[in-house]
Design an enzyme around this catalytic site. Structure first.
Site, PDB file in Angstrom:
ATOM      1  N   ARG A  53      54.442  19.364  56.295  1.00 22.26           N
ATOM      2  CA  ARG A  53      55.015  18.349  57.180  1.00 22.26           C
ATOM      3  C   ARG A  53      53.956  17.462  57.820  1.00 22.26           C
ATOM      4  O   ARG A  53      54.072  16.247  57.843  1.00 22.26           O
ATOM      5  CB  ARG A  53      55.778  19.006  58.343  1.00 22.26           C
ATOM      6  CG  ARG A  53      57.187  19.342  58.060  1.00 22.26           C
ATOM      7  CD  ARG A  53      57.578  20.532  58.889  1.00 22.26           C
ATOM      8  NE  ARG A  53      56.868  21.685  58.350  1.00 22.26           N
ATOM      9  CZ  ARG A  53      57.293  22.387  57.313  1.00 22.26           C
ATOM     10  NH1 ARG A  53      58.422  22.089  56.738  1.00 22.26           N
ATOM     11  NH2 ARG A  53      56.595  23.391  56.819  1.00 22.26           N
ATOM     12  N   THR A  54      52.936  18.081  58.379  1.00 26.30           N
ATOM     13  CA  THR A  54      51.985  17.306  59.175  1.00 26.30           C
ATOM     14  C   THR A  54      51.218  16.348  58.268  1.00 26.30           C
ATOM     15  O   THR A  54      51.099  15.158  58.558  1.00 26.30           O
ATOM     16  CB  THR A  54      51.037  18.253  59.935  1.00 26.30           C
ATOM     17  OG1 THR A  54      51.832  19.182  60.665  1.00 26.30           O
ATOM     18  CG2 THR A  54      50.138  17.496  60.883  1.00 26.30           C
ATOM     19  N   LYS A  82      30.646  23.742  48.996  1.00 26.97           N
ATOM     20  CA  LYS A  82      29.194  23.788  48.761  1.00 26.97           C
ATOM     21  C   LYS A  82      28.432  24.127  50.033  1.00 26.97           C
ATOM     22  O   LYS A  82      27.215  24.105  50.055  1.00 26.97           O
ATOM     23  CB  LYS A  82      28.701  22.421  48.245  1.00 26.97           C
ATOM     24  CG  LYS A  82      29.339  21.984  46.951  1.00 26.97           C
ATOM     25  CD  LYS A  82      28.748  20.645  46.517  1.00 26.97           C
ATOM     26  CE  LYS A  82      29.514  20.052  45.356  1.00 26.97           C
ATOM     27  NZ  LYS A  82      29.155  18.635  45.147  1.00 26.97           N
ATOM     28  N   HIS A 131      48.278  21.725  68.998  1.00 27.25           N
ATOM     29  CA  HIS A 131      48.864  20.891  67.938  1.00 27.25           C
ATOM     30  C   HIS A 131      49.631  19.749  68.619  1.00 27.25           C
ATOM     31  O   HIS A 131      50.855  19.689  68.577  1.00 27.25           O
ATOM     32  CB  HIS A 131      49.788  21.754  67.075  1.00 27.25           C
ATOM     33  CG  HIS A 131      50.237  21.143  65.790  1.00 27.25           C
ATOM     34  ND1 HIS A 131      49.977  19.824  65.441  1.00 27.25           N
ATOM     35  CD2 HIS A 131      50.952  21.664  64.748  1.00 27.25           C
ATOM     36  CE1 HIS A 131      50.517  19.585  64.247  1.00 27.25           C
ATOM     37  NE2 HIS A 131      51.111  20.684  63.815  1.00 27.25           N
TER      38      HIS A 131
HETATM   39  C1  NCD Z   1      53.208  24.572  62.653  1.00 23.43           C
HETATM   40  C2  NCD Z   1      51.683  24.746  62.629  1.00 23.43           C
HETATM   41  O1  NCD Z   1      51.042  24.423  61.642  1.00 23.43           O
HETATM   42  O2  NCD Z   1      51.199  25.148  63.677  1.00 23.43           O
HETATM   43  N1  NCD Z   1      53.666  23.834  61.570  1.00 23.43           N
HETATM   44  C3  NCD Z   1      53.788  22.474  61.715  1.00 23.43           C
HETATM   45  O3  NCD Z   1      52.815  21.777  61.835  1.00 23.43           O
HETATM   46  N2  NCD Z   1      55.034  21.970  61.760  1.00 23.43           N
HETATM   47  C4  NCD Z   1      53.943  25.828  62.870  1.00 23.43           C
HETATM   48  C5  NCD Z   1      53.725  26.996  61.957  1.00 23.43           C
HETATM   49  O4  NCD Z   1      52.920  26.958  61.031  1.00 23.43           O
HETATM   50  O5  NCD Z   1      54.409  28.009  62.178  1.00 23.43           O
END
Ligand code: NCD
Length: 304
Positions: A53-54, A82, A131
């Protein structure tokens, strides 16, 4: 936004958040008006950890602003293999891009990397740390579905290693929100996050059972147990499979409860919730586009 980089949700003021959310709403209303906004600009994607998603929503958001992306690709096929340091990698990629998005397994990696670059850097997840761009799309989704004022939210699952939780909880201290944290004892919020919440005067309570609070909630934010962060697989097994919800669990919930999840889900939310009006997690994931477009638009428009 006061900062050039977006590293932690604790750096975001209510004004910063509302600026991104309002811009995202403008984009949702009239995406065509933004189609050429950043033509000629390039976004660098540096993902040292898996992402669907991100990565894809930042990629799509940049292209929908008229820009382009360059992607480091998988760690296995990059110079990291490397032995290149993170500091060197970002210093190189900053020469190829007007902004960077970084995901890394080590907490603090984004802070460290941001000290080496002059272009805006977005922390797209640093280990069990933060995040913040996820938080902006979470807040957008909450604002659209339940409103951000006078909010009662339950945040459930892996509160210890879940970086989306840490960012969301800290950002919510800008609003009049009452936050209920539901987890096994071993996966409580880390001490530093609890400290920040208390220091900001947030209304916070911790629970081990969802039943204790479910009827009061406007939003239930469910998270995945972050298996990859457990130092010991046995510890993971002790908690795996706890804190799952299905439509029976939600019988005592308000009819208009909004159920969210940053995704990917494993088994925390039964698919029988997907077709109910509670399910908001796919809409939440889709909100990654207008919100990340808004964030990039703001960061790329700042005078540097
Ligand atoms: C999350 C993450 O990567 O922290 N995923 C995301 O970016 N939507 C949540 C997760 O991995 O559980």
């Amino acid at each position: 936004m006061r900062q050039d980089h977006l590293i932690s949700a604790s750096h975001l003021s209510r004004e910063d958040i509302e600026a991104v959310l309002d811009r995202a709403a403008d984009i949702d209303d009239d995406p065509a008006a933004f189609r050429q906004r950043h033509a000629g600009k390039v976004l660098g994607l540096c993902f040292f950890e898996p992402s669907t998603r991100t990565r894809m929503s930042f990629d799509s958001a940049m292209k929908r602003l008229g820009g382009q992306t360059v992607d480091m690709g998988p760690v296995e096929s990059s110079s990291v293999k490397k032995g290149e340091t993170l500091a060197d990698t970002v210093r190189v990629v900053e020469g190829y891009a007007d902004a960077l998005v970084l995901r890394h397994p080590s907490e603090g990696a984004a802070t460290m990397a941001s000290e080496f670059v002059d272009v805006p850097l977005v922390n797209a997840g640093d280990g069990a740390g933060q995040h913040p761009s996820q938080t902006l799309l979470d807040l957008y989704t909450i604002r659209e579905n339940a409103g951000l004022d006078d909010l009662t939210i339950g945040i459930m699952g892996d509160l210890k290693y879940g970086r989306t939780v840490h960012s969301l909880a800290e950002a919510l201290t800008n609003f009049d929100a009452s936050q209920h944290f539901v987890s096994p004892e071993s996966l409580r919020l880390p001490r530093n996050v609890r400290y920040d919440l208390h220091a900001s005067g947030a209304q916070v309570r911790e629970h081990t059972e969802l039943d204790e609070v479910l009827p009061e909630l406007d939003v239930l934010y469910v998270t995945r147990i972050q298996r990859e962060r457990f130092p010991d697989e046995n510890e993971y097994r002790k908690v795996a499979g706890q804190y799952q919800i299905d439509s029976e669990t939600l019988e005592s919930a308000a009819d208009d409860l909004t159920v969210m999840h940053p995704l990917p889900r494993v088994d925390e939310i039964s698919p029988d919730i997907d077709d109910t009006d509670h399910a908001t997690y796919f809409e939440q994931a889709h909100n990654g586009i207008p919100v990340r477009m808004a964030l990039l638009d703001i960061l790329l428009s700042q005078d540097r």
